[in-house]
Design a protein around this motif. Structure first.
Motif, PDB file in Angstrom:
ATOM      1  N   GLY A 109       0.820  -1.215   0.000  1.00 36.09           N
ATOM      2  CA  GLY A 109       0.000   0.000   0.000  1.00 36.09           C
ATOM      3  C   GLY A 109       0.844   1.251   0.000  1.00 36.09           C
ATOM      4  N   ASP A 110       0.254   2.381   0.424  1.00 30.19           N
ATOM      5  CA  ASP A 110       0.987   3.613   0.666  1.00 30.19           C
ATOM      6  C   ASP A 110       1.408   3.625   2.132  1.00 30.19           C
ATOM      7  OD1 ASP A 110       0.320   4.292  -1.937  1.00 30.19           O
ATOM      8  OD2 ASP A 110      -1.359   5.561  -1.346  1.00 30.19           O
ATOM      9  N   TYR A 111       2.449   4.392   2.462  1.00 27.18           N
ATOM     10  CA  TYR A 111       2.925   4.379   3.838  1.00 27.18           C
ATOM     11  C   TYR A 111       3.152   5.796   4.345  1.00 27.18           C
ATOM     12  CZ  TYR A 111       5.488   3.140   8.037  1.00 27.18           C
ATOM     13  OH  TYR A 111       5.874   2.999   9.345  1.00 27.18           O
ATOM     14  N   ALA A 112       2.495   6.133   5.449  1.00 31.10           N
ATOM     15  CA  ALA A 112       2.662   7.420   6.111  1.00 31.10           C
ATOM     16  C   ALA A 112       3.401   7.220   7.427  1.00 31.10           C
ATOM     17  CB  ALA A 112       1.301   8.071   6.366  1.00 31.10           C
ATOM     18  N   GLN A 113       4.205   8.196   7.801  1.00 31.70           N
ATOM     19  CA  GLN A 113       4.954   8.127   9.048  1.00 31.70           C
ATOM     20  C   GLN A 113       5.086   9.546   9.597  1.00 31.70           C
ATOM     21  OE1 GLN A 113       8.687   6.963   6.682  1.00 31.70           O
ATOM     22  NE2 GLN A 113       9.554   8.095   8.415  1.00 31.70           N
ATOM     23  N   LYS A 114       5.773   9.679  10.728  1.00 30.56           N
ATOM     24  CA  LYS A 114       5.984  10.996  11.320  1.00 30.56           C
ATOM     25  C   LYS A 114       6.659  11.908  10.297  1.00 30.56           C
ATOM     26  CE  LYS A 114       8.313  13.404  15.114  1.00 30.56           C
ATOM     27  NZ  LYS A 114       7.165  14.274  15.381  1.00 30.56           N
ATOM     28  N   ASP A 115       6.173  13.130  10.221  1.00 22.41           N
ATOM     29  CA  ASP A 115       6.696  14.106   9.289  1.00 22.41           C
ATOM     30  C   ASP A 115       8.053  14.599   9.799  1.00 22.41           C
ATOM     31  OD1 ASP A 115       7.263  16.226   7.622  1.00 22.41           O
ATOM     32  OD2 ASP A 115       5.273  17.134   7.744  1.00 22.41           O
ATOM     33  N   TYR A 116       9.147  14.062   9.248  1.00 25.29           N
ATOM     34  CA  TYR A 116      10.465  14.412   9.765  1.00 25.29           C
ATOM     35  C   TYR A 116      10.971  15.758   9.233  1.00 25.29           C
ATOM     36  CZ  TYR A 116      12.145  12.180   5.397  1.00 25.29           C
ATOM     37  OH  TYR A 116      12.358  11.812   4.087  1.00 25.29           O
ATOM     38  N   LEU A 117      10.290  16.346   8.246  1.00 21.48           N
ATOM     39  CA  LEU A 117      10.666  17.681   7.792  1.00 21.48           C
ATOM     40  C   LEU A 117       9.988  18.773   8.604  1.00 21.48           C
ATOM     41  CD1 LEU A 117      10.661  17.269   3.918  1.00 21.48           C
ATOM     42  CD2 LEU A 117      12.612  17.309   5.472  1.00 21.48           C
ATOM     43  N   ASN A 118       8.956  18.394   9.336  1.00 21.30           N
ATOM     44  CA  ASN A 118       8.231  19.349  10.173  1.00 21.30           C
ATOM     45  C   ASN A 118       7.983  18.689  11.525  1.00 21.30           C
ATOM     46  OD1 ASN A 118       6.599  21.261  11.334  1.00 21.30           O
ATOM     47  ND2 ASN A 118       4.889  21.017   9.887  1.00 21.30           N
ATOM     48  N   SER A 119       8.919  18.861  12.414  1.00 18.35           N
ATOM     49  CA  SER A 119       8.880  18.166  13.693  1.00 18.35           C
ATOM     50  C   SER A 119       7.682  18.558  14.554  1.00 18.35           C
ATOM     51  CB  SER A 119      10.176  18.428  14.476  1.00 18.35           C
ATOM     52  OG  SER A 119      10.352  19.816  14.699  1.00 18.35           O
ATOM     53  N   SER A 120       7.082  19.718  14.288  1.00 15.69           N
ATOM     54  CA  SER A 120       5.940  20.153  15.083  1.00 15.69           C
ATOM     55  C   SER A 120       4.618  19.552  14.579  1.00 15.69           C
ATOM     56  CB  SER A 120       5.843  21.678  15.080  1.00 15.69           C
ATOM     57  OG  SER A 120       5.597  22.166  13.768  1.00 15.69           O
ATOM     58  N   SER A 121       4.647  18.964  13.399  1.00 18.10           N
ATOM     59  CA  SER A 121       3.420  18.403  12.838  1.00 18.10           C
ATOM     60  C   SER A 121       3.021  17.130  13.573  1.00 18.10           C
ATOM     61  CB  SER A 121       3.607  18.094  11.346  1.00 18.10           C
ATOM     62  OG  SER A 121       2.459  17.447  10.836  1.00 18.10           O
ATOM     63  N   LYS A 122       1.748  17.011  13.862  1.00 20.37           N
ATOM     64  CA  LYS A 122       1.227  15.799  14.498  1.00 20.37           C
ATOM     65  C   LYS A 122       0.530  14.895  13.475  1.00 20.37           C
ATOM     66  CE  LYS A 122       0.551  18.111  18.954  1.00 20.37           C
ATOM     67  NZ  LYS A 122       1.796  17.548  19.503  1.00 20.37           N
ATOM     68  N   THR A 123       0.540  15.307  12.223  1.00 21.73           N
ATOM     69  CA  THR A 123      -0.119  14.548  11.165  1.00 21.73           C
ATOM     70  C   THR A 123       0.903  13.708  10.406  1.00 21.73           C
ATOM     71  OG1 THR A 123      -1.742  16.315  10.873  1.00 21.73           O
ATOM     72  CG2 THR A 123      -1.551  14.702   9.097  1.00 21.73           C
TER      73      THR A 123
END
Length: 251
Positions: A132-146
């Motif tokens: 499938g597709d894979y989402a993970q912690k946004d490592y370019l925006n450490s403040s993002s919770k999405t």
């Protein structure tokens, strides 16, 4: 914004996702007429003029040859990726979920028929067999919770083709970037290599400036690494399609 970190020398980090699966077996190269290893790196959605204006791309082009009449076959992305290994896009006109049946042959069949080793390395693919597709912690925006979707199935033509994905021995050659680091260090990179960066490093969700910085981080050092690039290696750096659908699909 700095380029997303990518493993190139055996280090592992949380941006690349997925534990390595041990190195591939070292297989002898089948000598070709001009080269015996082919490495291709696929980038995204960029007009020819935009890429040519980049200092990084211009420098890389000056070290080899620039293909000025190389065109994508259609739009959007997924049909171009499928065509790159299956020779056709089978009327696909969107980025929907496709699974081409097992009777659709690919370059993998041609390679294996001549005992040529191969593998694909898909950045941020979480594990072998993932479909499938894979989402993970946004490592370019450490403040993002999405969570951020860095890996897209549509950019992995091998998982789309059942003649590859349904065969366990072939599935094991659909690997992630931590596997790339292990294979590189073990001198186990195959003779035919297909590399797909994630959605920020391939310029899909970013731009030429961002991907240029990534290439300086990822590709440029590898050009001096004999485990990657020797005098029998051909490296293709390309885009799957241009950005402007109204102009000729030159990449």
């Amino acid at each position: 914004m700095k380029p997303a970190d990518t493993v190139t020398d055996g280090r592992t980090d949380n941006t690349s996702t997925g534990r390595n699966n041990g190195s591939l077996p070292i297989q002898p190269r089948i000598p070709g007429k001009a080269y015996s290893r082919f490495i291709q790196i696929w980038l995204e959605n960029t007009d020819f003029d935009a890429a040519q204006a980049s200092t990084t791309f211009s420098k890389l082009a000056s070290e080899g040859i620039l293909l000025t009449n190389y065109n994508g076959v259609t739009h959007p992305s997924e049909p171009n990726y499928v065509a790159s290994i299956a020779g056709d896009f089978f009327g696909m006109s969107d980025d929907s979920f496709y699974a081409l049946p097992g009777n659709v042959s690919t370059q993998v069949d041609l390679l294996e028929a001549h005992n040529v080793s191969w593998a694909t390395y898909q950045e941020n693919m979480p594990y072998i067999g993932f479909s499938g597709d894979y989402a993970q912690k946004d490592y370019l925006n450490s403040s993002s919770k999405t969570p951020y979707t860095y890996y897209k199935r549509k950019h992995n033509p091998f998982i789309i083709c059942d003649s590859v994905a349904s065969v366990p021995a072939r599935m094991n050659r659909i690997r992630n970037f931590n596997d790339f680091a292990v294979d590189l260090n073990a001198t186990a990179l195959p003779s035919w290599v297909y590399i797909t960066p994630n959605l920020v490093n391939d310029a899909h969700d970013t731009n030429v400036t961002f991907v240029s910085a990534w290439l300086e981080y990822f590709l440029v050092p590898l050009l001096a690494n004999p485990n990657f690039n020797d005098n029998e290696t051909l490296i293709l750096l390309t885009f799957d399609e241009n950005e402007n659908y109204k102009s000729q699909n030159t990449v």
